[in-house]
Design a protein around this motif. Structure first.
Motif, PDB file in Angstrom:
ATOM      1  N   LEU A  90       0.827  -1.206   0.000  1.00 40.30           N
ATOM      2  CA  LEU A  90       0.000   0.000   0.000  1.00 40.30           C
ATOM      3  C   LEU A  90       0.859   1.253   0.000  1.00 40.30           C
ATOM      4  N   PRO A  91       0.346   2.344  -0.540  1.00 43.78           N
ATOM      5  CA  PRO A  91       1.180   3.539  -0.686  1.00 43.78           C
ATOM      6  C   PRO A  91       1.567   4.204   0.637  1.00 43.78           C
ATOM      7  N   TRP A  92       0.754   4.060   1.691  1.00 46.87           N
ATOM      8  CA  TRP A  92       1.055   4.823   2.915  1.00 46.87           C
ATOM      9  C   TRP A  92       1.665   3.919   3.958  1.00 46.87           C
ATOM     10  N   ASP A  93       2.836   4.258   4.436  1.00 41.86           N
ATOM     11  CA  ASP A  93       3.369   3.389   5.484  1.00 41.86           C
ATOM     12  C   ASP A  93       2.927   3.841   6.865  1.00 41.86           C
ATOM     13  N   LYS A  94       2.395   5.039   6.944  1.00 37.42           N
ATOM     14  CA  LYS A  94       1.868   5.487   8.231  1.00 37.42           C
ATOM     15  C   LYS A  94       0.543   6.198   7.983  1.00 37.42           C
ATOM     16  N   VAL A  95      -0.474   5.863   8.780  1.00 39.24           N
ATOM     17  CA  VAL A  95      -1.781   6.512   8.643  1.00 39.24           C
ATOM     18  C   VAL A  95      -2.211   7.005  10.008  1.00 39.24           C
ATOM     19  N   THR A  96      -2.676   8.264  10.046  1.00 34.91           N
ATOM     20  CA  THR A  96      -3.230   8.785  11.292  1.00 34.91           C
ATOM     21  C   THR A  96      -4.673   9.193  11.043  1.00 34.91           C
ATOM     22  N   LEU A  97      -5.578   8.630  11.820  1.00 37.54           N
ATOM     23  CA  LEU A  97      -6.984   9.025  11.731  1.00 37.54           C
ATOM     24  C   LEU A  97      -7.245  10.001  12.873  1.00 37.54           C
ATOM     25  N   ARG A  98      -7.489  11.257  12.525  1.00 45.84           N
ATOM     26  CA  ARG A  98      -7.748  12.264  13.563  1.00 45.84           C
ATOM     27  C   ARG A  98      -9.242  12.357  13.801  1.00 45.84           C
ATOM     28  N   ILE A  99      -9.646  12.470  15.059  1.00 45.12           N
ATOM     29  CA  ILE A  99     -11.062  12.591  15.392  1.00 45.12           C
ATOM     30  C   ILE A  99     -11.427  14.068  15.443  1.00 45.12           C
ATOM     31  N   LEU A 100     -12.211  14.538  14.471  1.00 46.74           N
ATOM     32  CA  LEU A 100     -12.572  15.954  14.403  1.00 46.74           C
ATOM     33  C   LEU A 100     -14.079  16.107  14.187  1.00 46.74           C
ATOM     34  N   PRO A 101     -14.870  15.896  15.230  1.00 55.96           N
ATOM     35  CA  PRO A 101     -16.322  15.869  15.042  1.00 55.96           C
ATOM     36  C   PRO A 101     -16.925  17.237  14.699  1.00 55.96           C
ATOM     37  N   SER A 102     -16.294  18.330  15.116  1.00 55.03           N
ATOM     38  CA  SER A 102     -16.869  19.644  14.835  1.00 55.03           C
ATOM     39  C   SER A 102     -16.629  20.002  13.365  1.00 55.03           C
ATOM     40  N   ASP A 103     -17.724  20.300  12.644  1.00 53.76           N
ATOM     41  CA  ASP A 103     -17.623  20.519  11.196  1.00 53.76           C
ATOM     42  C   ASP A 103     -16.641  21.623  10.801  1.00 53.76           C
ATOM     43  N   PRO A 104     -16.813  22.846  11.335  1.00 48.16           N
ATOM     44  CA  PRO A 104     -15.895  23.907  10.908  1.00 48.16           C
ATOM     45  C   PRO A 104     -14.451  23.578  11.265  1.00 48.16           C
ATOM     46  N   VAL A 105     -14.271  22.909  12.380  1.00 56.34           N
ATOM     47  CA  VAL A 105     -12.914  22.567  12.810  1.00 56.34           C
ATOM     48  C   VAL A 105     -12.274  21.576  11.835  1.00 56.34           C
ATOM     49  N   ARG A 106     -13.089  20.632  11.363  1.00 56.79           N
ATOM     50  CA  ARG A 106     -12.561  19.643  10.425  1.00 56.79           C
ATOM     51  C   ARG A 106     -12.144  20.331   9.129  1.00 56.79           C
ATOM     52  N   THR A 107     -13.017  21.206   8.641  1.00 57.62           N
ATOM     53  CA  THR A 107     -12.696  21.946   7.429  1.00 57.62           C
ATOM     54  C   THR A 107     -11.442  22.788   7.629  1.00 57.62           C
ATOM     55  N   ALA A 108     -11.401  23.472   8.767  1.00 60.75           N
ATOM     56  CA  ALA A 108     -10.255  24.341   9.034  1.00 60.75           C
ATOM     57  C   ALA A 108      -8.963  23.533   9.090  1.00 60.75           C
ATOM     58  N   ALA A 109      -9.045  22.324   9.642  1.00 68.41           N
ATOM     59  CA  ALA A 109      -7.847  21.491   9.738  1.00 68.41           C
ATOM     60  C   ALA A 109      -7.317  21.149   8.350  1.00 68.41           C
ATOM     61  N   LEU A 110      -8.220  20.932   7.410  1.00 71.30           N
ATOM     62  CA  LEU A 110      -7.781  20.643   6.044  1.00 71.30           C
ATOM     63  C   LEU A 110      -7.207  21.904   5.395  1.00 71.30           C
ATOM     64  N   LEU A 111      -7.899  23.020   5.590  1.00 70.32           N
ATOM     65  CA  LEU A 111      -7.433  24.279   5.002  1.00 70.32           C
ATOM     66  C   LEU A 111      -6.053  24.647   5.540  1.00 70.32           C
ATOM     67  N   ALA A 112      -5.828  24.360   6.807  1.00 70.23           N
ATOM     68  CA  ALA A 112      -4.554  24.712   7.416  1.00 70.23           C
ATOM     69  C   ALA A 112      -3.471  23.672   7.129  1.00 70.23           C
ATOM     70  N   GLY A 113      -3.862  22.557   6.484  1.00 70.14           N
ATOM     71  CA  GLY A 113      -2.872  21.540   6.151  1.00 70.14           C
ATOM     72  C   GLY A 113      -2.530  20.605   7.294  1.00 70.14           C
ATOM     73  N   ASP A 114      -3.346  20.617   8.372  1.00 68.57           N
ATOM     74  CA  ASP A 114      -3.090  19.703   9.485  1.00 68.57           C
ATOM     75  C   ASP A 114      -3.441  18.264   9.137  1.00 68.57           C
ATOM     76  N   VAL A 115      -4.369  18.108   8.202  1.00 72.41           N
ATOM     77  CA  VAL A 115      -4.694  16.767   7.712  1.00 72.41           C
ATOM     78  C   VAL A 115      -4.656  16.801   6.187  1.00 72.41           C
ATOM     79  N   ASP A 116      -4.548  15.606   5.569  1.00 72.66           N
ATOM     80  CA  ASP A 116      -4.469  15.532   4.112  1.00 72.66           C
ATOM     81  C   ASP A 116      -5.833  15.356   3.470  1.00 72.66           C
ATOM     82  N   ALA A 117      -6.773  14.819   4.250  1.00 75.89           N
ATOM     83  CA  ALA A 117      -8.107  14.583   3.710  1.00 75.89           C
ATOM     84  C   ALA A 117      -9.104  14.595   4.847  1.00 75.89           C
ATOM     85  N   ILE A 118     -10.362  14.930   4.550  1.00 78.54           N
ATOM     86  CA  ILE A 118     -11.413  14.852   5.560  1.00 78.54           C
ATOM     87  C   ILE A 118     -12.618  14.150   4.960  1.00 78.54           C
TER      88      ILE A 118
END
Lengths: 325, 520, 289
Positions: free
Chosen positions: B209-237
């Motif tokens: 598989l392409p990823w040797d490390k995967v982190t699943l972040r728990i981000l239940p708050s909608d704006p926070v999840r979006t913001a995390a992607l916009l800020a580059g803290d996560v790669d996908a939401i």
């Protein structure tokens, strides 16, 4: 002294008991959590099975009795959704919340007291007025709104700080802490600043009032007239005068910080116990709700006791035989 | 072109290259809900299954469109009561032991034996009355009656290692000791409420598989999840909130993946009782009879709803007008059934014919934290009802309160979302006459009863041949669309957002799997 | 009149009072000032949803502050929201004030074990943060205006009870009360004619500030999803609804209600501050949280 602490303890146990009964019955009255937890395909038989598996088919008094019997042995039940004892769950989340609350308190004290002193020394100057205006704003701004504005500005627009969550943790004496590293500090800054806002404003006002009062007192005026350096006047007289109220309020407000962390943790996705409470309310995870309240009340009782003792140490005139007047 | 902009482009390219080499091996995904345990048989909740599917696998899987495909086993049905599963050879658990029929039987029995859990998995394994180990790699399962939906059921039950899971506690699974599956990722660390860290299973049977490390972040708050992607803290939401859709779509460096979800949003109308709560005359007096018992009234309500407008304005495109009980790619969807067109005049006419020329009033109950924009949808529907003369109020509450009350019969009109992988399944729960003995009508809040529909659903579920079963399920869908035991509103559309150097095959069952993200 | 003149000497406080009056006016006359009844779903139009400030409505008027996701005019929403927020804040404070006063007076007057019991209860209540009590109450009782008011009363009463008891105890031992008692006046008369008038001024100061506190608390509870019903939004709920739209750039849905809430609370706090300075300069300049 010992009698005072003992009486407090007995009172607190009584409160815990009454509160647990009320919350227990209240959560029971809302509904059966199984409806929320089961998969959509579940039929009536499966719902009944799950209800029985969680012990929710028994009469309320029996469920409560089971709970009390367990509680006496330090076991507050297993969470319905987290495959874990409720107490363990809360203790696991507690360091994160305490870390957040202590960071907020540190910010409030580190900024509040100097700013308050400044405003108290020059109440009519431009600086003093600005500080006071700021503190009024701090009182008035809704925390949750400020939280989102902070994320928008510092994380999304400027990209300086992470949006949410807690940084990597390292174990310090067996407690996982995140503020030991640079990354962790970056994570805690925004939520802690958000949480500190109210207490910061409170401390500014308190310090300012205390300073003004102290400066107006005869002995301080006398000391100044005597030509004592301002620095010494501040250290000896002013600080002494404001120490007691500041210690008291800081201590008591620490409880508030833990409680208001519920809001901050929700906004910043901070994995503390306040967020756990909101989540648990949402899925009617009764063991966790009850356990959270019991643990938090125990913390408050401890803080109050500590403040009372500190109060006594700082001001020998206070007799601990009676409660605070 | 100025020199400055050329320079800029070079910098951008360099930065992109640096980002690629830095992050090519790691994938960080923002999940929308909390994962509560790594024990795959503790509670049948989608967020948990999402995380657990990285570590564990089931015999049968579902593809992006929601159809059953082989995973750990292939199958055949020698007779309508027997299912034979042939296990894939050379599959190893994370501790190096090989997968055998023993583990499969153990895993199918464990959901019934697990204690103190809200479970949900027992439903899936209950139809199996006998399990027989033929050889190391072959298991035969027997059902009491022909049961076509067994594959869909088995897709939910993950296979654990008998050796590791026997006697294991919740803490053993969460700590990783017992969380030994056959899946593409190994559990490194499960931090409740915060993140799940996974490492590539180097011996995975499905290839590298392409990823040797995967982190699943728990981000239940909608704006926070979006913001995390916009800020580059996560790669996908996952579950991009409708409000942020436009912003993410327009943002350079990001892209979206969308699919019509399996979740249908619908309105239950209480047709069982004579006086449904909140359904009154305009003057607030009880009505002589229950208007919802009249099929014309149900049709009128359906015609009064402007589904297209709801989808456009409230859902901001995250929906598709619905007429079926299940969405287009799901088993048993009848393509001939179309969503009712918006027709307020027709609705008024039907209401007049049914004896309600002046309409009546109703209260629409809705959860406010369950489905995409649920309470906004309910308000929009109420607006539209009021346009045809039905005074509608909205009562919104958290799911915790809502489900209990709705089941207790506290409401006359209720909003519900339903996600299943087959129409006969959905109708068994939503529209079949309530019968606890058979497990029918467990979510039939409207109290609808139609022996013809019950029989059709029973026949479909009892058919093992997939093609025949689907034809029957389609008929059942069509019957429900004609009779309207409930009013379908829309199918949700589910959206992922990710950095533009990634791609994801959007899934109708809404699952987010790191191993399905591909670098480009 | 002395106090009024004293109050008027601070220009900021006077401005705050004027702003507060304006806000009260807007809240009181909301139905006449608003182009739309934002609580009536039949008056909303989904076609007008999420319009930016200044857009024209299908019905002909202008959405000066834009619309929310239901097509609710934000200006009307704010007027009505002010009404709800202020009403909830004021009613809960008044009820808590009355209740706390009664309990405090009973404690002061009765003394002995009644006093001890009440004061222990007050101590306990005050040692818990308000948000936690309200949160648990609402989680158990469910949503609704009445429940929010009850929760806010429960949160506030103890503070008044303590203040009243403290003041009343001081007054009780003053000569005029002794004199009244010697003259064999009944207890009610002593309480209402002699003790209350002395207890009230500090209470009014506290109550003013508490109204602001109650409004903020209600907003927070609504934000957490435990407060007001969605179809009759208070300011807090309006902000909370707009929370989802902030990142997309539809700032007006939560920004304007946020500003309205901010101005209201600041105005009340400023007026309260000045009242305290005027009515009781000796009162410590901090409030309980």
């Amino acid at each position: 002294m010992l009698g005072f602490a003992l009486r407090r303890l007995i009172q607190s146990v009584l409160v815990l008991f009454v509160m647990s009964a009320l919350v227990f019955a209240g959560v029971y009255a809302i509904g059966n959590p199984v409806y929320i937890l089961v998969s959509p395909q579940a039929d009536q038989a499966e719902i009944a099975r799950a209800t029985a598996a969680l012990g929710l088919d028994r009469p309320l008094w029996e469920q409560y009795w089971t709970f009390v019997a367990g509680a006496v042995g330090g076991e507050l039940g297993k969470s319905f959704v987290w495959n874990t004892p409720a107490v363990q769950l809360i203790l696991e989340r507690m360091p994160a919340t305490l870390e957040l609350a202590l960071s907020a308190m540190a910010i409030a004290v580190a900024l509040g007291i100097p700013l308050g002193l400044l405003a108290g020394l020059r109440p009519d100057s431009w600086t003093g007025r600005t500080i006071m205006a700021g503190s009024i704003l701090g009182f008035s701004l809704p925390t949750f709104w400020v939280g989102l504005m902070l994320i928008m500005l510092f994380s999304v627009e400027l990209g300086w700080l992470p949006t949410s969550g807690r940084g990597p943790t390292t174990e310090v004496l067996g407690v996982p802490l995140s503020v030991t590293g640079w990354e962790g500090l970056r994570h805690v800054l925004l939520p802690a600043a958000n949480l500190a806002l109210f207490q910061l404003s409170l401390l500014i006002r308190l310090t300012r009032a205390g300073t003004r009062e102290a400066l107006a007192q005869d002995y301080v005026r006398y000391a100044r007239a005597k030509g004592l350096a301002m620095e010494r006047v501040m250290r000896v007289h002013v600080l002494k005068n404001i120490a007691i109220p500041i210690v008291t309020v800081t201590g008591l407000e620490f409880g508030s910080l833990i409680a208001f962390a519920v809001v901050t943790e929700t906004i910043f996705a901070w994995p503390g116990m306040g967020k756990l409470l909101i989540d648990s309310i949402n899925v009617l995870d009764r063991p966790v709700i009850v356990a959270y309240l019991l643990v938090v009340v125990a913390i408050f009782v401890a803080i109050n006791l500590l403040v009372d003792l500190l109060y006594g140490a700082l001001d020998p005139r206070v007799r601990l035989a009676g409660a605070r007047a | 072109m100025t020199g400055n902009s050329v320079l800029k482009q070079v910098i951008v390219a360099l930065a992109a290259w640096a980002a690629c080499t830095l992050h090519a091996a790691e994938l960080r995904i923002g999940l929308s809900a909390d994962v509560t345990t790594m024990d795959p048989h503790f509670i049948a909740a989608q967020p948990n299954l999402t995380a657990q599917h990285h570590v564990f696998e089931s015999l049968v899987h579902v593809d992006e469109r929601g159809r059953s495909i082989p995973l750990l086993a292939t199958w055949r049905t020698p007779d309508p009561l027997t299912w034979e599963f042939n296990l894939r050879k050379g599959v190893k658990f994370h501790d190096g032991t090989g997968l055998t029929a023993e583990d499969v039987v153990y895993s199918l029995e464990r959901p019934l034996a697990i204690t103190g859990s809200p479970g949900g998995f027992a439903t899936y394994v209950k139809p199996i009355v006998a399990k027989q180990i033929v050889d190391r790699y072959t298991v035969r399962l027997k059902t009491a009656a022909p049961y076509g939906a067994l594959l869909q059921d088995l897709a939910e039950v993950m296979i654990v290692s008998k050796k590791a899971a026997t006697g294991a506690t919740g803490a053993d699974f969460d700590g990783g000791k017992a969380a030994l599956g056959t899946g593409p990722y190994k559990l490194v660390k499960f931090s409740r409420g915060d993140r799940i860290e996974l490492a590539r299973n180097e011996e995975y049977w499905g290839g590298r598989l392409p990823w040797d490390k995967v982190t699943l972040r728990i981000l239940p708050s909608d704006p926070v999840r979006t913001a995390a992607l916009l800020a580059g803290d996560v790669d996908a939401i996952e579950h991009v909130p409708s409000a942020d859709l436009a912003k993410l779509r327009a943002r350079a460096g990001l892209k979206l993946a969308q699919a019509v979800s399996w979740r249908t949003i619908l309105l239950h109308l209480d047709q069982g009782r004579d006086q449904p709560p909140g359904v009154l005359s305009k003057a607030g007096k009880p009505l002589e009879r229950n208007p919802f018992k009249d099929a014309r009234v149900r049709r009128a309500l359906s015609k009064a709803i402007n589904r297209r407008l709801i989808v456009e304005r409230v859902m901001e495109g995250l929906g598709l007008p619905a007429g079926n009980v299940v969405s287009p790619s799901v088993f048993g969807h009848d393509p001939a059934v179309k969503a009712d067109a918006y027709d307020p005049e027709g609705a008024k006419k039907l209401l007049a014919e049914a004896g309600y020329p002046d309409g009546f009033q109703l209260t629409l109950a809705t959860p406010n934290n369950r489905y995409i924009n649920d309470e906004q949808v309910a308000q929009a529907v109420a607006q539209m009802f009021s346009r045809v003369g039905i005074a509608a109020k909205v009562e919104a509450m958290p799911l915790s309160v809502y489900f209990g009350k709705a089941r207790g019969g506290a409401f006359g009109v209720t909003l519900l979302g339903w996600g299943t992988l087959a129409a006969d399944f959905a109708l068994r729960s939503l529209a079949a006459t309530a019968d606890p003995g058979k497990g029918y009508g467990a979510w039939n809040w409207g109290g609808y009863a139609n022996a013809g529909l019950d029989a059709l659903v029973a026949r479909a579920l009892g058919t093992v041949d997939p093609a025949q079963r689907e034809a029957l399920a389609r008929n059942a869908s069509a019957l429900a669309a004609r009779e309207l035991p409930f009013i379908p509103l829309h199918y949700q559309v589910v959206t992922w957002a990710m950095k533009s150097n990634l791609s994801y095959a959007a899934r109708t069952d809404e699952f987010t799997f790191a191993h399905h993200f591909k670098p480009q | 009149m002395n106090a009024a003149a004293d109050f008027a000497r601070d220009r900021i406080a006077v401005t705050a009072l004027a702003v507060l009056a304006l806000i009260l006016f807007a809240a009181f006359f909301a139905p006449f000032l608003s182009p739309q009844n934002p609580y009536d779903l039949a008056q909303l139009d989904l076609l007008d949803s999420k319009l930016a400030p200044g857009a024209r409505a299908g019905a002909g008027f202008t959405y000066w502050l834009g619309t929310d996701d239901q097509g609710r005019d934000m200006l009307s929403g704010i007027f009505y929201g002010l009404r709800t927020s202020l009403a909830v804040g004021a009613i809960s404070t008044l009820v808590a004030l009355a209740l706390g006063m009664a309990i405090g007076l009973v404690a002061a007057y009765a003394g002995g074990w009644v006093d001890a019991l009440i004061m222990r209860l007050v101590d306990l209540q005050l040692s818990f943060p308000s948000i936690l009590i309200a949160l648990v109450l609402l989680a158990v009782a469910g949503q609704g205006v009445d429940k929010v008011v009850i929760a806010l009363v429960v949160v506030q009463w103890a503070y008044y009870a303590r203040t009243v008891r403290g003041t009343a105890l001081v007054e009780k031992h003053k000569e005029y009360v002794d004199a009244a008692r010697v003259m064999a006046f009944g207890a009610p008369r002593i309480v209402f004619r002699h003790i209350l008038p002395n207890v009230l001024p500090p209470l009014i100061v506290v109550a003013t500030v508490q109204v602001a506190h109650a409004i903020a608390l209600e907003a927070t509870l609504s934000f957490l999803g435990l407060g007001m019903p969605i179809t009759e939004p208070s300011l807090g709920l309006l902000i909370s609804n707009g929370f989802a739209h902030l990142i997309s750039g539809r700032y007006w849905i939560s920004f304007f209600p946020g500003i309205a809430l901010l101005i209201t609370i600041v105005a009340i706090n400023l007026v309260g501050d000045r009242l305290r300075d005027v009515l009781n300069p000796r009162l410590a300049s901090h409030y309980s949280a």
